[in-house]
Design a protein around this motif. Structure first.
Motif, PDB file in Angstrom:
ATOM      1  N   PRO A   9      -6.075 -28.716   2.989  1.00  0.00           N
ATOM      2  CA  PRO A   9      -4.713 -28.375   2.558  1.00  0.00           C
ATOM      3  C   PRO A   9      -4.675 -27.053   1.789  1.00  0.00           C
ATOM      4  CG  PRO A   9      -5.178 -30.684   2.114  1.00  0.00           C
ATOM      5  CD  PRO A   9      -6.476 -30.051   2.534  1.00  0.00           C
ATOM      6  N   THR A  10      -3.609 -26.333   1.935  1.00  0.00           N
ATOM      7  CA  THR A  10      -3.448 -25.016   1.323  1.00  0.00           C
ATOM      8  C   THR A  10      -3.717 -25.050  -0.180  1.00  0.00           C
ATOM      9  OG1 THR A  10      -1.827 -24.470   3.017  1.00  0.00           O
ATOM     10  CG2 THR A  10      -1.867 -23.066   1.072  1.00  0.00           C
ATOM     11  N   TYR A  29       2.398 -37.163   5.952  1.00  0.00           N
ATOM     12  CA  TYR A  29       3.064 -36.109   5.173  1.00  0.00           C
ATOM     13  C   TYR A  29       3.401 -36.578   3.757  1.00  0.00           C
ATOM     14  CZ  TYR A  29       6.605 -32.445   4.261  1.00  0.00           C
ATOM     15  OH  TYR A  29       7.344 -31.402   3.743  1.00  0.00           O
ATOM     16  N   ALA A  89       1.557 -35.502   0.296  1.00  0.00           N
ATOM     17  CA  ALA A  89       1.894 -34.164  -0.191  1.00  0.00           C
ATOM     18  C   ALA A  89       3.267 -34.181  -0.867  1.00  0.00           C
ATOM     19  CB  ALA A  89       1.878 -33.161   0.951  1.00  0.00           C
ATOM     20  N   ILE A 125       4.543 -31.229  -3.041  1.00  0.00           N
ATOM     21  CA  ILE A 125       4.168 -30.173  -2.094  1.00  0.00           C
ATOM     22  C   ILE A 125       4.911 -30.424  -0.793  1.00  0.00           C
ATOM     23  CG2 ILE A 125       2.273 -29.112  -0.818  1.00  0.00           C
ATOM     24  CD1 ILE A 125       0.414 -30.161  -3.096  1.00  0.00           C
ATOM     25  N   THR A 126       5.802 -29.524  -0.431  1.00  0.00           N
ATOM     26  CA  THR A 126       6.578 -29.704   0.794  1.00  0.00           C
ATOM     27  C   THR A 126       5.977 -28.978   1.996  1.00  0.00           C
ATOM     28  OG1 THR A 126       8.024 -27.873   0.173  1.00  0.00           O
ATOM     29  CG2 THR A 126       8.749 -30.103  -0.438  1.00  0.00           C
ATOM     30  N   SER A 127       5.029 -28.075   1.744  1.00  0.00           N
ATOM     31  CA  SER A 127       4.355 -27.344   2.826  1.00  0.00           C
ATOM     32  C   SER A 127       2.850 -27.463   2.628  1.00  0.00           C
ATOM     33  CB  SER A 127       4.796 -25.875   2.815  1.00  0.00           C
ATOM     34  OG  SER A 127       4.147 -25.154   3.834  1.00  0.00           O
ATOM     35  N   PRO A 128       2.251 -28.611   2.996  1.00  0.00           N
ATOM     36  CA  PRO A 128       0.844 -28.846   2.684  1.00  0.00           C
ATOM     37  C   PRO A 128      -0.141 -27.969   3.456  1.00  0.00           C
ATOM     38  CG  PRO A 128       1.728 -30.645   4.002  1.00  0.00           C
ATOM     39  CD  PRO A 128       2.885 -29.761   3.641  1.00  0.00           C
ATOM     40  N   TYR A 129       0.249 -27.499   4.622  1.00  0.00           N
ATOM     41  CA  TYR A 129      -0.636 -26.658   5.446  1.00  0.00           C
ATOM     42  C   TYR A 129       0.099 -25.362   5.782  1.00  0.00           C
ATOM     43  CZ  TYR A 129      -3.283 -30.970   5.824  1.00  0.00           C
ATOM     44  OH  TYR A 129      -4.002 -32.107   5.531  1.00  0.00           O
ATOM     45  N   GLN A 170       3.733 -26.234  11.006  1.00  0.00           N
ATOM     46  CA  GLN A 170       3.755 -27.633  10.628  1.00  0.00           C
ATOM     47  C   GLN A 170       4.941 -28.365  11.249  1.00  0.00           C
ATOM     48  OE1 GLN A 170       2.691 -27.763   6.105  1.00  0.00           O
ATOM     49  NE2 GLN A 170       3.716 -25.819   6.531  1.00  0.00           N
TER      50      GLN A 170
END
Length: 197
Positions: free
Chosen positions: A50-51, A77, A80, A85-89, A94
């Motif tokens: 994950p980012t 999802y 996250a 966290i709404t944008s995990p990658y 996504q």
């Protein structure tokens, strides 16, 4: 044509998460074993980290090696989201397949309310990316996408969950895969890559 690859952690009894979606029961081994395993997977599959965790493991500038797109169900999802966290990658395109998630959860996330097979078939036809599509989970989505699965990368942990979310939750549909590669780690994890027969 691009491939759909299910890269997932699984217990000995085929569970990808516990009954409440928990996944903290997967044993990592001692600190040295966990570090060796994390270093291998970070080198081999850096885009699956994950980012938010990439800097901590030295992957801030790591290029995607296998995937440029991730497809996941709401259950995959949700951890996250629970952490805010709404944008995990963020380093991948996504897609979240969900009929209940708000479509505007994050500009970097495309919510797909139905037809996961149509989504994956369209993604597979895309030209020029050179990278594949990662199916991150969950079990119901994997069951629905079984006809389009080209490869499995199964991280099998030495633990029995007893109950929980199965790796595949769908209709009875025996589908043969063959082992292409297997790697064993000192922490007891076995990583097996399988291709569709």
């Amino acid at each position: 044509m691009r491939k759909l690859v299910y890269y997932v952690a699984v217990s000995l009894d085929g569970r990808i998460a516990g009954p409440g979606g928990e996944y903290d029961f997967f044993p990592a081994g001692d600190e040295r074993q966990a570090a060796a395993y994390s270093a291998w997977t970070g080198t081999r599959y850096p885009e699956t980290v994950p980012t938010a965790h990439r800097a901590a493991v030295g992957l801030t500038d790591a290029s995607n090696r296998h995937f440029d797109t991730v497809v996941m169900g709401l259950g995959a999802y949700r951890p996250a989201l629970g952490a805010g966290i709404t944008s995990p990658y963020a380093h991948l395109r996504q897609y979240v397949v969900s009929s209940t998630l708000a479509p505007d959860v994050d500009p970097a996330v495309t919510v797909v309310p139905g037809d996961p097979l149509g989504l994956v078939r369209a993604l597979k036809r895309e030209e020029g990316t050179g990278l594949d599509i990662w199916l991150c989970g969950g079990g119901k989505l994997a069951g629905a996408l079984l006809p389009e699965l080209d490869e499995l990368v199964i991280k099998n942990y030495p633990v029995v969950a007893g109950a929980g979310i199965p790796a595949f939750d769908g209709a009875f549909d025996p589908t043969a895969f063959e082992v292409a590669e297997r790697t064993a780690f000192p922490n007891g994890v076995t990583l097996t890559r399988l291709t569709r027969r």
